[in-house]
Design a protein around this motif. Structure first.
Motif, PDB file in Angstrom:
ATOM      1  N   SER A   1      -9.892 -46.783  60.763  1.00 48.21           N
ATOM      2  CA  SER A   1      -9.694 -46.190  59.921  1.00 48.21           C
ATOM      3  C   SER A   1     -10.156 -44.668  59.742  1.00 48.21           C
ATOM      4  CB  SER A   1      -9.903 -46.827  58.619  1.00 48.21           C
ATOM      5  OG  SER A   1     -11.410 -46.837  58.183  1.00 48.21           O
ATOM      6  N   ARG A   2      -9.648 -43.822  59.086  1.00 46.62           N
ATOM      7  CA  ARG A   2     -10.212 -42.584  58.970  1.00 46.62           C
ATOM      8  C   ARG A   2     -11.618 -42.276  58.448  1.00 46.62           C
ATOM      9  NH1 ARG A   2      -9.126 -37.282  60.538  1.00 46.62           N
ATOM     10  NH2 ARG A   2      -9.465 -35.667  58.894  1.00 46.62           N
ATOM     11  N   LEU A   3     -11.759 -43.252  57.440  1.00 49.92           N
ATOM     12  CA  LEU A   3     -13.159 -43.119  56.863  1.00 49.92           C
ATOM     13  C   LEU A   3     -14.388 -43.647  57.937  1.00 49.92           C
ATOM     14  CD1 LEU A   3     -14.694 -42.659  54.291  1.00 49.92           C
ATOM     15  CD2 LEU A   3     -14.324 -44.816  53.764  1.00 49.92           C
ATOM     16  N   LYS A   4     -14.115 -44.442  58.594  1.00 46.78           N
ATOM     17  CA  LYS A   4     -14.818 -44.941  59.604  1.00 46.78           C
ATOM     18  C   LYS A   4     -15.247 -43.873  60.727  1.00 46.78           C
ATOM     19  CE  LYS A   4     -14.479 -49.859  59.235  1.00 46.78           C
ATOM     20  NZ  LYS A   4     -13.775 -51.190  59.851  1.00 46.78           N
ATOM     21  N   VAL A   5     -14.167 -43.215  61.196  1.00 49.03           N
ATOM     22  CA  VAL A   5     -14.429 -42.133  62.081  1.00 49.03           C
ATOM     23  C   VAL A   5     -15.162 -41.013  61.568  1.00 49.03           C
ATOM     24  CG1 VAL A   5     -13.206 -40.445  63.535  1.00 49.03           C
ATOM     25  CG2 VAL A   5     -12.146 -42.800  63.386  1.00 49.03           C
ATOM     26  N   GLU A   6     -14.868 -40.673  60.168  1.00 50.02           N
ATOM     27  CA  GLU A   6     -15.722 -39.417  59.461  1.00 50.02           C
ATOM     28  C   GLU A   6     -17.197 -40.062  59.662  1.00 50.02           C
ATOM     29  OE1 GLU A   6     -13.754 -38.242  55.925  1.00 50.02           O
ATOM     30  OE2 GLU A   6     -12.063 -37.606  57.166  1.00 50.02           O
ATOM     31  N   ASP A   7     -17.226 -41.166  59.157  1.00 47.75           N
ATOM     32  CA  ASP A   7     -18.956 -41.603  59.003  1.00 47.75           C
ATOM     33  C   ASP A   7     -19.418 -41.678  60.571  1.00 47.75           C
ATOM     34  OD1 ASP A   7     -18.539 -41.889  56.355  1.00 47.75           O
ATOM     35  OD2 ASP A   7     -18.263 -44.063  56.481  1.00 47.75           O
ATOM     36  N   TYR A   8     -18.678 -42.142  61.419  1.00 47.22           N
ATOM     37  CA  TYR A   8     -19.257 -42.047  62.671  1.00 47.22           C
ATOM     38  C   TYR A   8     -19.681 -40.662  63.465  1.00 47.22           C
ATOM     39  CZ  TYR A   8     -19.526 -43.143  67.624  1.00 47.22           C
ATOM     40  OH  TYR A   8     -20.180 -43.272  69.157  1.00 47.22           O
ATOM     41  N   LEU A   9     -18.704 -39.555  62.950  1.00 47.55           N
ATOM     42  CA  LEU A   9     -18.976 -38.443  63.544  1.00 47.55           C
ATOM     43  C   LEU A   9     -20.130 -37.823  62.789  1.00 47.55           C
ATOM     44  CD1 LEU A   9     -15.165 -36.975  63.772  1.00 47.55           C
ATOM     45  CD2 LEU A   9     -16.919 -37.272  65.788  1.00 47.55           C
ATOM     46  N   GLU A  10     -20.247 -37.960  61.287  1.00 52.91           N
ATOM     47  CA  GLU A  10     -21.385 -37.491  60.578  1.00 52.91           C
ATOM     48  C   GLU A  10     -22.796 -38.017  61.186  1.00 52.91           C
ATOM     49  OE1 GLU A  10     -21.114 -37.709  56.197  1.00 52.91           O
ATOM     50  OE2 GLU A  10     -19.050 -36.985  56.172  1.00 52.91           O
ATOM     51  N   GLN A  11     -22.747 -39.367  61.482  1.00 54.17           N
ATOM     52  CA  GLN A  11     -24.046 -39.819  61.814  1.00 54.17           C
ATOM     53  C   GLN A  11     -24.362 -39.304  63.302  1.00 54.17           C
ATOM     54  OE1 GLN A  11     -24.101 -44.204  62.026  1.00 54.17           O
ATOM     55  NE2 GLN A  11     -23.888 -44.342  59.995  1.00 54.17           N
ATOM     56  N   GLY A  12     -23.307 -38.880  64.008  1.00 60.01           N
ATOM     57  CA  GLY A  12     -23.547 -38.202  65.267  1.00 60.01           C
ATOM     58  C   GLY A  12     -24.071 -36.888  65.103  1.00 60.01           C
ATOM     59  N   MET A  13     -23.529 -36.116  64.295  1.00 60.60           N
ATOM     60  CA  MET A  13     -23.786 -34.684  64.067  1.00 60.60           C
ATOM     61  C   MET A  13     -25.426 -34.734  63.145  1.00 60.60           C
ATOM     62  SD  MET A  13     -20.453 -32.738  63.251  1.00 60.60           S
ATOM     63  CE  MET A  13     -20.019 -33.400  61.927  1.00 60.60           C
ATOM     64  N   TYR A  14     -25.545 -35.391  62.175  1.00 57.76           N
ATOM     65  CA  TYR A  14     -26.557 -35.202  61.306  1.00 57.76           C
ATOM     66  C   TYR A  14     -27.693 -36.309  61.113  1.00 57.76           C
ATOM     67  CZ  TYR A  14     -23.372 -31.931  59.349  1.00 57.76           C
ATOM     68  OH  TYR A  14     -22.141 -31.000  59.147  1.00 57.76           O
ATOM     69  N   GLY A  15     -27.211 -37.241  61.936  1.00 58.12           N
ATOM     70  CA  GLY A  15     -28.081 -38.562  62.066  1.00 58.12           C
ATOM     71  C   GLY A  15     -27.809 -39.625  60.965  1.00 58.12           C
ATOM     72  N   PRO A  16     -28.510 -40.745  61.149  1.00 60.84           N
ATOM     73  CA  PRO A  16     -28.103 -41.689  60.183  1.00 60.84           C
ATOM     74  C   PRO A  16     -28.322 -41.482  58.738  1.00 60.84           C
ATOM     75  CG  PRO A  16     -30.096 -42.454  61.298  1.00 60.84           C
ATOM     76  CD  PRO A  16     -29.509 -41.030  61.831  1.00 60.84           C
ATOM     77  N   LYS A  17     -27.445 -42.106  57.763  1.00 65.67           N
ATOM     78  CA  LYS A  17     -27.760 -41.801  56.487  1.00 65.67           C
ATOM     79  C   LYS A  17     -29.033 -42.428  55.918  1.00 65.67           C
ATOM     80  CE  LYS A  17     -22.996 -41.163  55.354  1.00 65.67           C
ATOM     81  NZ  LYS A  17     -21.776 -41.719  54.578  1.00 65.67           N
ATOM     82  N   GLU A  18     -29.783 -41.557  55.021  1.00 65.21           N
ATOM     83  CA  GLU A  18     -30.863 -42.435  54.563  1.00 65.21           C
ATOM     84  C   GLU A  18     -30.793 -42.605  53.192  1.00 65.21           C
ATOM     85  OE1 GLU A  18     -34.399 -39.931  54.891  1.00 65.21           O
ATOM     86  OE2 GLU A  18     -34.755 -40.639  57.086  1.00 65.21           O
ATOM     87  N   ILE A  19     -31.453 -43.505  52.381  1.00 67.80           N
ATOM     88  CA  ILE A  19     -31.584 -43.816  50.915  1.00 67.80           C
ATOM     89  C   ILE A  19     -32.647 -42.976  50.452  1.00 67.80           C
ATOM     90  CG2 ILE A  19     -31.767 -45.638  49.393  1.00 67.80           C
ATOM     91  CD1 ILE A  19     -30.508 -47.685  51.684  1.00 67.80           C
ATOM     92  N   LYS A  20     -32.446 -42.523  49.436  1.00 69.48           N
ATOM     93  CA  LYS A  20     -33.371 -41.639  48.721  1.00 69.48           C
ATOM     94  C   LYS A  20     -34.297 -40.635  49.694  1.00 69.48           C
ATOM     95  CE  LYS A  20     -33.980 -45.185  45.313  1.00 69.48           C
ATOM     96  NZ  LYS A  20     -34.777 -45.737  44.496  1.00 69.48           N
TER      97      LYS A  20
END
Length: 150
Positions: free
Chosen positions: A2-21
């Motif tokens: 899905s489009r959402l998963k692809v965007e999440d995957y690209l964001e993690q590649g560019m900016y690193g994994p999402k962090e909580i707080k």
């Protein structure tokens, strides 16, 4: 995919994994506030003696981790590293070039403990100097009492 998963995957590649707080993690040297047992601010770590509260907490929480601010000189951190080694507590020197935390030391558990009061306040020591009872001091006291009566 899905489009959402692809965007999440690209964001993690560019900016690193999402962090909580992320702000809270920067402030508490890489851990969350809910896991913190006790903290010391930088000026407290600069003091010559080790805070006994830190050693007590290391004894109470043997599975804790010690986080030290990497922007401080090793000569101040060394005493706490030795203390951690003595109690078999793993330590980590955290260096964040983007954020300069006011904290110098954080002792934290791996899981949330939600301890309310984590800051150790610097104990003010008042040294009372005993004055010798001299004739001059005695006369001053008499004059003060005499003036107060009027």
């Amino acid at each position: 995919m899905s489009r959402l998963k692809v965007e999440d995957y690209l964001e993690q590649g560019m900016y690193g994994p999402k962090e909580i707080k992320p702000g809270e993690r920067r402030e508490f040297l890489g851990t969350l506030r809910e896991r913190v047992i006790v903290v010391l601010k930088k000026p407290q770590v600069f003091e010559l003696n080790v805070y006994p509260e830190i050693e007590e907490m290391m004894k109470q929480f043997p599975l804790s981790n010690l986080f030290l601010n990497g922007q401080m000189d090793y000569q101040y951190l060394g005493k706490y590293i030795k203390l951690a080694n003595r109690h078999n507590i793993p330590y980590k020197i955290v260096l964040n070039k983007d954020h300069n935390s006011e904290l110098g030391l954080v002792l934290a558990e791996k899981n949330a403990i939600n301890k309310e009061e984590v800051y150790i306040e610097k104990k003010k020591q008042f040294n009372q100097v005993k004055k010798k009872n001299s004739v001059k001091a005695f006369i001053k006291q008499l004059v003060r009492k005499f003036i107060k009566k009027r």
